[in-house]
Enzyme design. Sequence first.
Site, mmCIF file in Angstrom:
data_model
loop_
_atom_site.group_PDB
_atom_site.id
_atom_site.type_symbol
_atom_site.label_atom_id
_atom_site.label_comp_id
_atom_site.label_asym_id
_atom_site.label_seq_id
_atom_site.Cartn_x
_atom_site.Cartn_y
_atom_site.Cartn_z
ATOM 1 N N SER A 182 3.011 20.235 15.335
ATOM 2 C CA SER A 182 3.356 18.850 14.997
ATOM 3 C C SER A 182 3.944 18.213 16.245
ATOM 4 C CB SER A 182 4.334 18.827 13.818
ATOM 5 O OG SER A 182 4.682 17.512 13.480
ATOM 6 N N HIS A 201 -0.202 17.377 12.614
ATOM 7 C CA HIS A 201 0.276 16.234 11.838
ATOM 8 C C HIS A 201 -0.135 14.962 12.574
ATOM 9 C CE1 HIS A 201 3.719 18.638 9.693
ATOM 10 N NE2 HIS A 201 2.520 19.169 9.533
ATOM 11 N N ASP A 255 6.434 23.291 7.877
ATOM 12 C CA ASP A 255 5.018 23.420 7.549
ATOM 13 C C ASP A 255 4.434 24.638 8.265
ATOM 14 O OD1 ASP A 255 2.543 22.898 6.535
ATOM 15 O OD2 ASP A 255 2.083 21.237 7.886
#
Length: 766
Positions: free
Chosen positions: A33, A60, A151
Amino acid sequence: MSRSSPTTGSGDASDSPVQADGESFPVVGIGASAGGLEAFRSLLGALPTDTGMAFVIVSHLDATHASALAEILAAGMSMPVTKAVNEQLVESNHVYVMPPGQDMTIEQGRLQLQPRAGHTLHRPIDLFFRSLAKDRRHQAIGVVLSGMASDGTLGMRAIKGEGGITFAQDETARESGMPHSAVADGCVDFVLPPAAIAEELVRISRLPRVMAASTPSLADEDGCLARVLESLRRETGVDFTHYKAPTLRRRILRRMILQKQDDLLDYAQSLEARPAEARALHDDLLIGVTSFFRDPESFDALSAQVFPALIKGRRTNDPIRVWVLGCSTGEEAYSLAIALTEFLESSGDRAPIQIFASDVNPRSIEIARAAVYPGDIAQDVSPERLGRFFVELDGHYRITGDIRDLCVFSRHNVLIAPPFSRIDLVSCRNLLIYLEPVLQREVVRNLHYALTADGMLWLGSAESIGSQQDLFDTIDPRHKFLRRRAGSVSYPRLRRGSAGSSAPGQPPGLGDHAFRLVDVLKESDRILLSRFAPAGILVSPAMEILQYRGDVAPYISPATGKPSLHLMQVLDRRLQAAVRAAIDRSATEDRMSREERVRLTSDRGDERNVSVQVERVGPGPEAFLVLFDEEPTVLTRGVAADSRRHGVPSEKDDEELARVSKELADTQTYLQSLLEDQQAAHEDTHQRDDRRQRRDQPADRAGDAGGGVDDAREESTAGGTETRSRSGAPPAWAATSDAAGVANPSVVSVPGVFATTLLGVEKTSK
């Protein structure tokens, strides 16, 4: 061998990853991310063009803006880098980049794209990693690079559970949230900088056993495999002899890859020399990949079909007893507790709930007891349930105390330890698929023995009871609900040693006859203990009930309201003072303690004397066994009355007076301890209020209306009760006062039984 299992129901039905074109090779999922671009380029730039692996980039990305990530990564790369498209077949030595505004999975070697769901928490890395674990199994490789939050953690756990390999970026990550979350979960094999991860991937790609489509056979090395299993049994006490062969091979080869060994003989020798590696292999074989509300449709069917059957005709105070076998890290047990709580509330039933959850892996039990889970569980738990049954703590979620109190976790091996008893529902999902038929039969018989006459068994979607069809009736073949067949009888079969060896203390050569003899002896012991041994309750030092032994119904009287496993909240109030005094004395003096002749009167007016004996169990204050022993009460009222009329005290009067004096002394000691606990709790409350006021004053002057993190913080005491600063839950002293029957914490009254006894005895003097 109770253990946990993957979220899928596939089991070992297929030993190799399935791909549409028949070709199989490792697929590396790489997730990142914030700060991920630099890490992506560093890792991919260090890879050669001929690893034989495919690489899938998941990041992301802003759904409302176009992304040039694929073009940026392609610059200077020798491997082809393309933006993924729907139904695209993954090829080795290629890099695929997830496009913005999409969620991506992999199925039979093809990438599947679907529009990103806007109403749910977006965790694309977990989503892809989970599908990768299911599709590639032991050829799945997960890499978590720089990024905030958590995540990827659940996806990495799924990959490791299928025998794959996992990596996380070290302190070189610009944002350490995602790598740290995965490492803290225990699902990461290597923690390295991106360039070193690339080097390790190249090494792994050169191993023929990793690149093989199916797990290679170890038949030519059976002698070495037997040495591996013996090392496991000797070091951990768990016999994996009849574990499913494909699973054994995958997990052993995984450990060999991590130890950089390609010869099973070398690995067997290293296990014999390094007990730590034997324990690591044990943990790998028992990896529990599970989730909250696994198979939601089955949970819906459970509430519609099984729960109504459990409460039908049940008495109000008769608890619903559930056993979760192979509970792993606790998600299944807590899911059942939540679902059953919701059902009872909707039906208006107030039956108590007791959930026993067991696993052979001690580390899994520790995690389950802590009840703290990563933020990724929001994928599996609805916002309504998260808000009601969980407390958010620093990006993680913790199960609330009222649900934790319903669940008792313990290490238990169903093949060698006696099963739980009087169980209404057994959840045994995806355990049997990891056992060979000889062990499956034994487990099924043990579970049948544990169930009540009309108890229910819940299996995984790929499981069956095999040849034990005479023991159960199938209620729902789709969701695998079975009911114990009326009139069927079975006895538990418990093992004592590894397959083919004699049980400890048995002469060699007895074989199955010895095992049958042990079974008969165990059943004889069970009958004798149930009929003639005193009833008892095993409790922790914090007064938490760990196990009931025998018929304890005459000595417990649970209060109405929220069910509890705290001894003082379920014990008959007339016994509380004596039990508390005996436990305190046993704890301080480190010896057996006994309280004699506590008088109890039943609803029919029958009187009996109960003696309480407390024994410390285990080295250190690990547990206390509270035993209840009754003796008949001889009615001598006429003799005593005649003696009093003549002014002569009888021997019975002296005994009665001594008993009442002892009870009064114990009560005073007990109530004094309650007052001290209350005063300490009040003092702690005042100190916390003072600190909060001092902390909040500067924020108020600055106009900060954001509130403190303490608003949602939950702390757990040793006794299992909770103290929360502003959440509304009662402080610890409130639970203690309730246990003693005290309605107002500032007013203490003597329990009625002692007051009545004092008024009913006339003290005479010689």
